[in-house]
Design a protein around this motif. Sequence first.
Motif: not given
Length: 611
Positions: A430-437
Amino acid sequence: MRFNLSHLIPAELKERNMGLQTRRTHFTLEGHKFIIFGGSIHYFRVPRAYWKDRMLKLKACGFNTLTTYVPWNLHEPERGKFDFSGNLDLEAFIWMAAELGLWVILRPGPYICAEIDLGGLPSWLIQDPNLKLRTTSKGFVDAVDHYFDYLIPKVIPLQYHSGGPIIAVQVENEYGSYNKDKNYMPYIHKALLQRGIVEFLVTSDNEKDVTKGHIKEVFATINTDTLSKKVFSQLKKVQNKKPILIMEFWVGWFDTWGSKHFAKDVKDVEDTVLKLIKAEISFNMYMFHGGTNFGFMNGATHFKNYRSVVTSYDYDAVLTEAGDYTEKYFRLRKLFGSFLATALPPLPDLVPKAVYPAVRMSLFLPLWDVLKYLDEPVKSDTPINMENLPINHGNGQSYGFVLYETSICSGGKLHLHVQDLAQVFLNEKVIGVLSNGFQKLNIPRFQGCQLLRILVENQGRVNYSWKIQEQQKGLSKDIFINNITLKGFTIYALEMKTNFFKRLRSANWRPTPMNYSGPAFYLGTLRAGPSPKDTFLRLQKWMNGFVFINGHNLGRYCYTGPQKTLYLPGTWLHPKDNEIILFEKIMSGSYIQSTDKPCLQNSLSTRLLNS
């Protein structure tokens, strides 16, 4: 056995005016003055084996009417493929209410809100960006007509004038707050009449929106949690000199992940109900019993920020999520008992609870080992959003997760648009977590070419406001690295359906390592003994995911709270051994504990009476 009232009505009086109707200051039913003491129970949120228990408790509290929504998305998961079986057997639910002596108010939608995914609308409706939800857009009303052609014939025999318990039917739901098409509500009204709905028709709106949601020839009701001086001011503009019905008197509220647990003061509820009874105002309590957002049923809110509704639909209701009595229940029962002419039925026994041995999730499968057990992946030059994946006979994917894979040969700045939550991986790291938009992420430098993987979770579609139109999940636009468009995607649908778990039984499960990081499935056994009972699962050291037991999806758990336990109905357990599978997104825990009391906030709730 049917609840047939025809033997009570002389032949010459078997006319429409014997059903629910209005006089100047009050309702009448069968020609007699009638005050609606209603309570909401949603059949789709309660295990079928417990329907009768919840209804008996409704009646024992002093209520005379049961109210329920009808969720289109659950009943028509694919175009033309209908499901009214098992826990979705609407007819059986309503006949059961009749046999127990309860009247019924039906709220068939097509939109219901109810904090359910997309407000109860099927996700396949949003495949076409030109289709406008809750309007007379041709694509939408064609779908509604087809649904009503199947649903309403089931409802007709359940109506009062056919010998059934349904005394009122709602036309759509809270349209005044949406108000996109002045022709829409009249269209739905006509659609119900043309198919044979003959009972008392109502609309339902927040008080401030009642003038926008009201339509001619239909009785207007309001939704509120208070009895302030101005609460009926807008209602009186469209409907003066008629009795009042509060379709939703909110005795609690729903919770969202990362927020505090909502609880409403018991004395406030009691005082308001006393005023309503003294004023002879009819009302329906929302909720009498909330139940559970099992599976992927939950909706979401999006006002300032997107928030997913929790699994429990306890709602701080009159009965708890597991059907136990609350202080609200005892106070209301005493209050109703002091006004009603006949004695209330005795209190039904509580459904027993149990604490089982802790479950060690001893076996696991990383997500990457599971891909071969999924249905054939979709190959596409560009990303495809969940709803438009060419699967399920052209109906797309409704719920769960989507995994996007493509090969990249350089690092740099990643740009993408995601709904709702994306975990980004290089191969299995895992290299990142992104949310909405629209989001950006730096991809570290690496040698050769690597596999870029993006796992996107649908955390629940918004169920209220105009934002329901914009609920396509997954990745719906091009993805760029250093302004270069990525191509060549392999797309896996992780729908978590029953047939998928059957395939997993033949997988080569491995011993669970300590603190495994990354998405994975975990397998364990819950030993329930010879007589399974209800319990609550506590997943303290697990982070975020779903629990499946004997094929039943208990719903989402999340470390952010406020909900700390998942309700496990005893009726879904087998004697002795029960298979538990967790899909954990972030990091493994160790044990799953059970408890005989729920925890819906940071400390065990003292308001729940479980003894």
